[in-house]
Write a protein that holds these residues in place. Sequence first.
Motif, mmCIF file in Angstrom:
data_model
loop_
_atom_site.group_PDB
_atom_site.id
_atom_site.type_symbol
_atom_site.label_atom_id
_atom_site.label_comp_id
_atom_site.label_asym_id
_atom_site.label_seq_id
_atom_site.Cartn_x
_atom_site.Cartn_y
_atom_site.Cartn_z
ATOM 1 N N ARG A 158 2.757 27.639 -22.932
ATOM 2 C CA ARG A 158 1.960 27.754 -24.165
ATOM 3 C C ARG A 158 0.676 28.544 -23.930
ATOM 4 N NH1 ARG A 158 0.342 22.883 -21.972
ATOM 5 N NH2 ARG A 158 -1.887 22.393 -22.192
ATOM 6 N N HIS B 34 2.148 32.592 -23.969
ATOM 7 C CA HIS B 34 3.002 33.174 -24.996
ATOM 8 C C HIS B 34 2.583 32.646 -26.356
ATOM 9 C CE1 HIS B 34 7.345 34.979 -24.692
ATOM 10 N NE2 HIS B 34 6.406 35.894 -24.662
ATOM 11 N N ASP C 210 4.795 36.172 -29.882
ATOM 12 C CA ASP C 210 5.478 36.623 -28.669
ATOM 13 C C ASP C 210 6.781 35.852 -28.462
ATOM 14 O OD1 ASP C 210 3.401 38.372 -28.127
ATOM 15 O OD2 ASP C 210 2.339 36.931 -26.860
ATOM 16 N N SER C 211 6.696 34.548 -28.645
ATOM 17 C CA SER C 211 7.873 33.706 -28.473
ATOM 18 C C SER C 211 8.983 34.126 -29.431
ATOM 19 C CB SER C 211 7.493 32.238 -28.712
ATOM 20 O OG SER C 211 8.628 31.410 -28.689
ATOM 21 N N LYS D 163 14.174 35.010 -23.864
ATOM 22 C CA LYS D 163 13.436 33.838 -23.391
ATOM 23 C C LYS D 163 14.104 32.540 -23.865
ATOM 24 C CE LYS D 163 9.667 35.546 -21.274
ATOM 25 N NZ LYS D 163 9.208 35.151 -19.919
ATOM 26 N N LEU D 164 13.924 32.212 -25.146
ATOM 27 C CA LEU D 164 14.375 30.923 -25.655
ATOM 28 C C LEU D 164 15.874 30.734 -25.485
ATOM 29 C CD1 LEU D 164 13.298 28.351 -27.132
ATOM 30 C CD2 LEU D 164 14.189 29.379 -29.221
ATOM 31 N N SER E 207 11.237 29.368 -17.288
ATOM 32 C CA SER E 207 11.027 29.505 -18.740
ATOM 33 C C SER E 207 9.854 28.677 -19.239
ATOM 34 C CB SER E 207 12.304 29.112 -19.487
ATOM 35 O OG SER E 207 13.343 30.020 -19.219
ATOM 36 N N SER F 92 6.807 30.691 -21.348
ATOM 37 C CA SER F 92 6.952 30.820 -22.793
ATOM 38 C C SER F 92 6.886 29.454 -23.445
ATOM 39 C CB SER F 92 8.286 31.507 -23.133
ATOM 40 O OG SER F 92 8.366 31.791 -24.513
ATOM 41 N N SER G 272 8.437 27.292 -27.039
ATOM 42 C CA SER G 272 9.441 27.303 -28.101
ATOM 43 C C SER G 272 8.787 27.453 -29.463
ATOM 44 C CB SER G 272 10.251 26.009 -28.063
ATOM 45 O OG SER G 272 10.963 25.827 -29.274
ATOM 46 N N TYR G 273 9.287 28.387 -30.254
ATOM 47 C CA TYR G 273 8.750 28.523 -31.618
ATOM 48 C C TYR G 273 9.245 27.399 -32.519
ATOM 49 C CZ TYR G 273 13.163 31.203 -31.929
ATOM 50 O OH TYR G 273 14.458 31.625 -31.836
ATOM 51 N N THR H 31 -3.052 32.326 -27.984
ATOM 52 C CA THR H 31 -2.652 31.220 -27.126
ATOM 53 C C THR H 31 -3.781 30.203 -26.967
ATOM 54 O OG1 THR H 31 -3.312 32.486 -25.161
ATOM 55 C CG2 THR H 31 -1.009 32.634 -25.838
#
Length: 572
Positions: free
Chosen positions: A348, A351, A355-356, A363-364, A371, A375, A377-378, A447
């Motif tokens: 967090r 990213h 960006d996420s 990434k996700l 990971s 990054s 998670s959105y 961020t």
Amino acid sequence: MKLHYKIKIDNPKTHYLSVTIRGQRSKDDAKLSFFIPSWSPGSYLMREYGKHIQNFKALNPGGEFYYFEQVDKGVYEVDFESKEVKGDKENFEIHYEVFCHELTVRTSHIDESHAFLHGPTVFMGIKDKDLLNPEVEVEFPPLWSKLTTGLRDISTKREVFLYSADNYDDLIDSPIEIGCQETDGFRVDGIDHELCWYGSPMKHGYNLKADIKTIVEHISKTMGEIPYEKYTFITHFAPNLFGGLEHKNSTALQYCSRAMIDRSGYTDWLELVAHEYFHTWNVKRIRPKELGPFNYLSEGFTRMHWLTEGLTSFMDQLFVYRCGLTTLSEYLEKMKANLNRYYSIPGRKFHSLEDSSFNAWIKLYRPDENSNNSSISYYLKGGLVFFALNILLVKEGSGINALLDLLWKRYKADPENGMEDHEVYSMIESLTNRKVRERFENMICSTEEIDFEQLLKEMSVEVEYTKDSKVDLGVVTSNTGDRVVIKSVTLDGAAHKYGLNAGDEIIAIDGMRVLSGDFQKYDKFLILNETYRFTVSRLGYLTDVEVLMESAPRSIVALKSTNEELTKKFLG
């Protein structure tokens, strides 16, 4: 162009289906490129469905073969001016087979018990051609009795299963379940909602049909209207399954058969239902401009998944609470879990939500050992950001429902074109003021840490943290038999600082053999601020690593309302 697809499943135990596409080309089209998508809307990973295609053929009605060449992954170019073809060169039949043996919401699965067909894995399209009212005919073994889909039923005979869609997008956006599945349904505002169940959960004592109907009634009332003629819920129950994928007038859901035996597992199920059903409005209609029309052969990058999935992740838990299917204390327990997950993810800090979103494809949807360090998670942060926004909206005399109303009005005013981020920011400003807009934008684009504790105080919720310091190595491990292997290392944790690596097998601590049952209790026998010698197997070599034990970061023990009436006001 008009196409007729015929799907045949002759021998389910082989996991194959065959597809025949019949159509007529324009005389101006000397060549046509037939393609199978590489990805599915709603699931942002290049899945390369072409890998499951085999025995591609192109013929005219007389059985003469057109010349074709595979020009890309899943793309076959057919030459209709082949000199070898002497007969009809306008009409064509395309034949191919698809291997289907992966049961997820974004893949197809066929075995002797059923067939689940996910459109992008089955139906080829034609590059640069719009398909008008494509038709699908399905043949399957006589021992199977039912077919469930959101496609439009145009069958004229009971023994013929014939369906249509308005276009190619809608065709592949309508999953199909075939077999002897249990079916049921209900009506809301005169509109049919079909329920389809493959497998079954363990006995649980809840009324799934009644609770799904409650969710449908509440969400459709909140959004002001129902934008479909019929809706279909396709659900697979089997051990260890979990997932959901939204479609325009249906959803595919998967859930663990054993998960509903406790209250928390059941409320998680309800949130999954609410999440995918709300996507009927948010994503399948309200959407970023990049998400439709689609290029199914390349990535669809957007920086706005905070809207598609963040808003939906916030609303799913809120809808279930507002329906009366969870209590205030249960809702706050869910928020506690969300916040603890958020604070446990170092990524967090590096990213932003933008960006996420943009990097979802790498990434996700393609997680690796690092990971969580790189990054966020959105889904997770996006849901928390909309939780924060709702508090700010209510403080200004508004609320999240007012934003939903503006989003829906924007869609109806221009349904062909998706939204841009500045439109959402402007809506928020219109409901509040410039300061709130800028604060929300900052949560999306930066961020910077968000002061959730202060926001919770605004709604009379106090945060209670852990008081005792526990030893924390900062690793996630997996067990193979008695072996303990490090899967990932948390940034700035003890393991990261002193040199334990993902992939290391922990053999011993201070010379004493470590087995999986022992390691599960390591925080009971390792002492804070003491140094231990970890013997690990790394790339086949034994290595010693000295590690100073550190304390676990504090976590939230409870979220407690000090004024339930005020707290409930913020939740609507």
